[in-house]
Design an enzyme around this catalytic site. Structure first.
Site, PDB file in Angstrom:
ATOM      1  N   GLU A  90       0.826  -1.199   0.000  1.00  0.00           N
ATOM      2  CA  GLU A  90       0.000   0.000   0.000  1.00  0.00           C
ATOM      3  C   GLU A  90       0.864   1.254   0.000  1.00  0.00           C
ATOM      4  O   GLU A  90       1.885   1.299   0.672  1.00  0.00           O
ATOM      5  CB  GLU A  90      -0.840   0.060   1.271  1.00  0.00           C
ATOM      6  CG  GLU A  90      -1.912  -0.965   1.348  1.00  0.00           C
ATOM      7  CD  GLU A  90      -2.584  -0.945   2.718  1.00  0.00           C
ATOM      8  OE1 GLU A  90      -2.632   0.118   3.349  1.00  0.00           O
ATOM      9  OE2 GLU A  90      -3.037  -2.003   3.139  1.00  0.00           O
ATOM     10  N   CYS A 110       4.940  -7.060   8.546  1.00  0.00           N
ATOM     11  CA  CYS A 110       5.787  -6.450   9.577  1.00  0.00           C
ATOM     12  C   CYS A 110       5.854  -7.388  10.773  1.00  0.00           C
ATOM     13  O   CYS A 110       4.870  -8.037  11.110  1.00  0.00           O
ATOM     14  CB  CYS A 110       5.188  -5.105  10.005  1.00  0.00           C
ATOM     15  SG  CYS A 110       6.171  -4.244  11.250  1.00  0.00           S
ATOM     16  N   SER A 215       7.776   6.273  17.036  1.00  0.00           N
ATOM     17  CA  SER A 215       6.434   5.885  17.450  1.00  0.00           C
ATOM     18  C   SER A 215       6.484   5.545  18.926  1.00  0.00           C
ATOM     19  O   SER A 215       6.857   4.443  19.302  1.00  0.00           O
ATOM     20  CB  SER A 215       5.968   4.668  16.644  1.00  0.00           C
ATOM     21  OG  SER A 215       5.842   5.036  15.299  1.00  0.00           O
ATOM     22  N   HIS A 217       3.889   6.288  21.589  1.00  0.00           N
ATOM     23  CA  HIS A 217       2.563   5.757  21.925  1.00  0.00           C
ATOM     24  C   HIS A 217       2.296   5.444  23.393  1.00  0.00           C
ATOM     25  O   HIS A 217       1.146   5.304  23.782  1.00  0.00           O
ATOM     26  CB  HIS A 217       2.228   4.513  21.094  1.00  0.00           C
ATOM     27  CG  HIS A 217       2.327   4.720  19.622  1.00  0.00           C
ATOM     28  ND1 HIS A 217       2.043   5.917  19.007  1.00  0.00           N
ATOM     29  CD2 HIS A 217       2.694   3.881  18.617  1.00  0.00           C
ATOM     30  CE1 HIS A 217       2.219   5.807  17.700  1.00  0.00           C
ATOM     31  NE2 HIS A 217       2.627   4.591  17.433  1.00  0.00           N
ATOM     32  N   CYS A 334      -2.965   2.064   8.300  1.00  0.00           N
ATOM     33  CA  CYS A 334      -1.868   1.217   7.854  1.00  0.00           C
ATOM     34  C   CYS A 334      -2.280  -0.239   7.699  1.00  0.00           C
ATOM     35  O   CYS A 334      -2.750  -0.839   8.652  1.00  0.00           O
ATOM     36  CB  CYS A 334      -0.736   1.254   8.869  1.00  0.00           C
ATOM     37  SG  CYS A 334      -0.521   2.851   9.593  1.00  0.00           S
TER      38      CYS A 334
END
Ligand code: SAH
Length: 347
Positions: A90, A110, A215, A217, A334
């Site tokens: 993508e 991933c 990232s 978070h 994602c």
């Protein structure tokens, strides 16, 4: 067969020298690919027939196959491309007031296993080559050529962990950055990592002008261990040490990404811990509305909740922005589109 898009500028010059041709031929080929944006050696009109035949014999210049392109109301475009081996990736184009930004995929699947992310639903099959990342940009750029627009920004925030594919990602950045080609400014290219501390140090040592985003978070180990397994390998103390090292030799502002998960990481305590963690750093925290992934069960913080958390951080002196949502009507989170596609193929 090796792809011609795998060569950065210097490697292209070396490749033609190795063939016994003049160095400037490297520049010519590079310009044909990235300035005039032809999709075959045949179209390179100032390259001799003999050379073209040799290039064709050794390298592929075939464009990525576009499986689909969804366009959202806000102009966001989500592409699904097929690679040579049949894998799909993508790529997303987002329209901002400051430019056109492409979100690039760096791996097929991933392995980082973040609990909130759709990409991890499909395990890593392989790394993308540098050329396959370059081609994602090139195909989007070719579409933008129709309206005279250009890709001005890149974020490596598609499926995959870029620092788990370090060499190819850096080669890709150098290729699209080169001013003889697409010329996308280094300061407009952002590599986003979930926190691979050793590679952050390696990246620091290279002293590039590319941006680094983390990232984060979660601002404490307990919560971060729960939602991001990578934290068990590189806990916050190690991650922050690597970032301190980066900051000590790179004069660049760091970006921290923080998706807002309702009742999880949007508490008062989290705001305070985040403020504590970022103290002393030149950072910008990017608060991201969570794109809900049905399989995972986390909930999005609504607009009001997001504003409240934003205000808390601002009061604590943390510089932050609240990211606008893009492409909410087209599976733009994602890995969502690809996960759907792969599932439908296996049915
Ligand atoms: N592996 C890299 C880059 C890919 S993910 C990284 O972790 O940074 C790009 C960003 O999107 C990361 O910040 C990731 O945590 C975030 N993300 C993943 N799933 C998301 C979702 N459903 N909604 C919002 N952001 C998400």
């Amino acid at each position: 067969m090796k792809s011609i898009y795998d060569f950065n500028y210097e490697q292209m010059e070396q490749m033609v020298l190795d063939k016994g041709w003049k160095k400037y031929r490297g520049n010519q080929i590079f310009q044909w690919l990235y300035r005039k944006r032809v999709s075959s050696f045949e179209d390179m009109s100032d390259i001799s027939l003999v050379m073209k035949e040799e290039l064709e014999k050794d390298f592929s210049a075939k464009p990525l196959k576009k499986l689909s392109c969804q366009i959202a109301q806000d102009g966001t475009r989500k592409y699904l491309f097929e690679l040579e081996d049949g894998s799909s990736v993508e790529t997303v184009l987002m329209i901002y007031n400051y430019g056109k930004c492409v979100c690039v995929t760096s791996q097929v699947g991933c392995n980082m296993g973040c609990k909130f992310c759709a990409s991890g639903l499909l395990k890593k099959q392989r790394d993308l080559t540098s050329g396959e990342m370059v081609q994602q940009i090139l195909e989007v750029q070719k579409d933008l050529d129709e309206t005279g627009d250009r890709v001005s920004h890149i974020v490596i925030m598609g499926t995959g962990e870029p620092f788990d594919n370090y060499d190819n990602v850096l080669n890709f950045c150098r290729t699209v950055n080169h001013d003889r080609g697409l010329g996308i400014g280094a300061r407009h290219i952002t590599i986003s990592t979930c926190g691979l501390a050793p590679q952050i140090r390696r990246f620091a040592d290279e002293q590039t002008q590319f941006n680094l985003a983390i990232s984060l978070h979660a601002p404490n180990d307990e919560l971060r261990n729960e939602i991001m397994p990578i934290n068990k390998a590189y806990p916050l103390s190690e991650l922050m040490d690597a970032l301190r090292y980066y900051a000590s030799i790179n004069n660049r502002r760091l970006g921290f990404e923080y998706i807002l998960l309702k009742g999880k990481n949007d508490t008062d305590a989290c705001a305070k811990q985040l403020a504590q963690l970022t103290r002393g750093f030149d950072v910008f925290v990017n608060l991201i509305p969570y794109n809900q992934v049905d399989e995972h069960g986390f909930q999005t913080v609504d607009d009001k909740g997001a504003m409240i958390f934003y205000d808390k951080l601002m009061k604590l002196g943390v510089r932050c922005t609240l990211r606008q949502k893009h492409g909410v009507d087209i599976d733009a989170a994602c890995g969502q589109l690809r996960a759907k596609y792969e599932r439908s193929k296996s049915k």
